[in-house]
Design an enzyme around this catalytic site. Sequence first.
Site, short mmCIF file in Angstrom:
data_model
loop_
_atom_site.label_atom_id
_atom_site.label_comp_id
_atom_site.label_asym_id
_atom_site.label_seq_id
_atom_site.Cartn_x
_atom_site.Cartn_y
_atom_site.Cartn_z
N HIS A 164 31.74 16.47 -30.55
CA HIS A 164 32.77 15.47 -30.27
C HIS A 164 34.09 15.87 -30.94
CE1 HIS A 164 29.08 13.14 -29.56
NE2 HIS A 164 29.81 12.41 -28.74
N ASP A 214 28.32 17.18 -20.18
CA ASP A 214 28.57 16.18 -21.22
C ASP A 214 30.03 15.73 -21.06
OD1 ASP A 214 28.22 14.52 -23.43
OD2 ASP A 214 27.36 16.07 -24.70
N ASP A 219 24.51 5.25 -22.35
CA ASP A 219 23.78 5.95 -23.42
C ASP A 219 23.00 4.89 -24.19
OD1 ASP A 219 24.31 8.74 -23.32
OD2 ASP A 219 26.34 8.38 -24.06
N HIS A 251 20.25 17.97 -25.43
CA HIS A 251 21.41 18.65 -24.86
C HIS A 251 21.03 20.13 -24.70
CE1 HIS A 251 22.81 15.15 -27.21
NE2 HIS A 251 23.74 15.00 -26.27
#
Length: 352
Positions: free
Chosen positions: A182, A252, A64, A170
């Site tokens: 998260h 993800d 990332d 996303h």
Amino acid sequence: MTQHAPLIIDIAGTALSEDDRRRLAHPLVGGLIFFSRNWQSRAQISALCAEIKSIRSDLLICVDHEGGRVQRFRTDGFTPLPAMRAFGELWMQDPMGASNASTACGLILANELRACGVDFSFTPVLDLDYGSSSVIGDRAFGRDPRVVSLLAKSLMHGLRLGGMASCGKHFPGHGYVKGDSHAEIPVDRRSLKAILTDDAAPYGWLSTALDAVMPAHVIYPKVDTRPAGFSSRWIHDILRGRLRFQGAVFSDDLSMAGARQVEGRELSYSQAALAALHAGCDLVLLCNQSLGDGAAVDSLMDGVAEAQIKGRWQPSELSEARRLGLLPQTPAPDWDDLMVGAAYMHALDLLP
């Protein structure tokens, strides 16, 4: 037998352990993702990448590395890249200059990573900045999907000049919800029409240019009760069917709190991976589980292998071709040559 290596895992440290080597040699593992803990220096990361490729040359080495607060390598010569909001702000004064600067950013990003042996970065962010998301914020180019699309396409052009593929994230949009996936499962209660008109519009406009897409761990209950990354409605019907996207789809991170809650029950890592693969993902990520004994990584590999043996999951030649298509097709640059290259130095001058 059809080959398909859908698992993207990570490693604990700055060098490979015997467990890392064993896992990376597993036929279901298709790549790995680096984090800041894996970085010490350019020499170290280059040697690590070379060792990984000596195990299997087809492994996709990912990171990332967006710029701003999401940039894993920041020292020993790596350029501190601006957050994408900086290009959106520049657009307001000089649209064409912002486009050129965005291409420059992509070129720098791709060349510096590839000079150290990294193949792929999960970028660009296509989320819209509504000013309310705790996790997106300045990672987004802006609020207008047209501006986001054009600046992202400019950045993708820079990536391609550096020999690197792109990944829009996303899908269909994480910017509207306040929650951070998260830590929780955000819920976006807007209609499909509203989402397609606004947040998901860049995916249609960039459908011929994007190499990969990562869905959001967000539930859109007007469309499906499952988070987008586990939803065949979102991935198969909308992304592939309506928007005609042909590239790779990554889940993800399956270790995120928003990842394994599917229709009221918490899935194991292997159950979550299989749910994502059945929904239409080509590749699934499990991050930060190699720390300690790495039991979760082994459990994931064993669970998917068992599902294959028992016929509960069928490997896909098309998915494997999409994975292999993300590997660079051109030789990596030499770092010292890159530093004095005219195109690279010009790109540095263009960054906001």
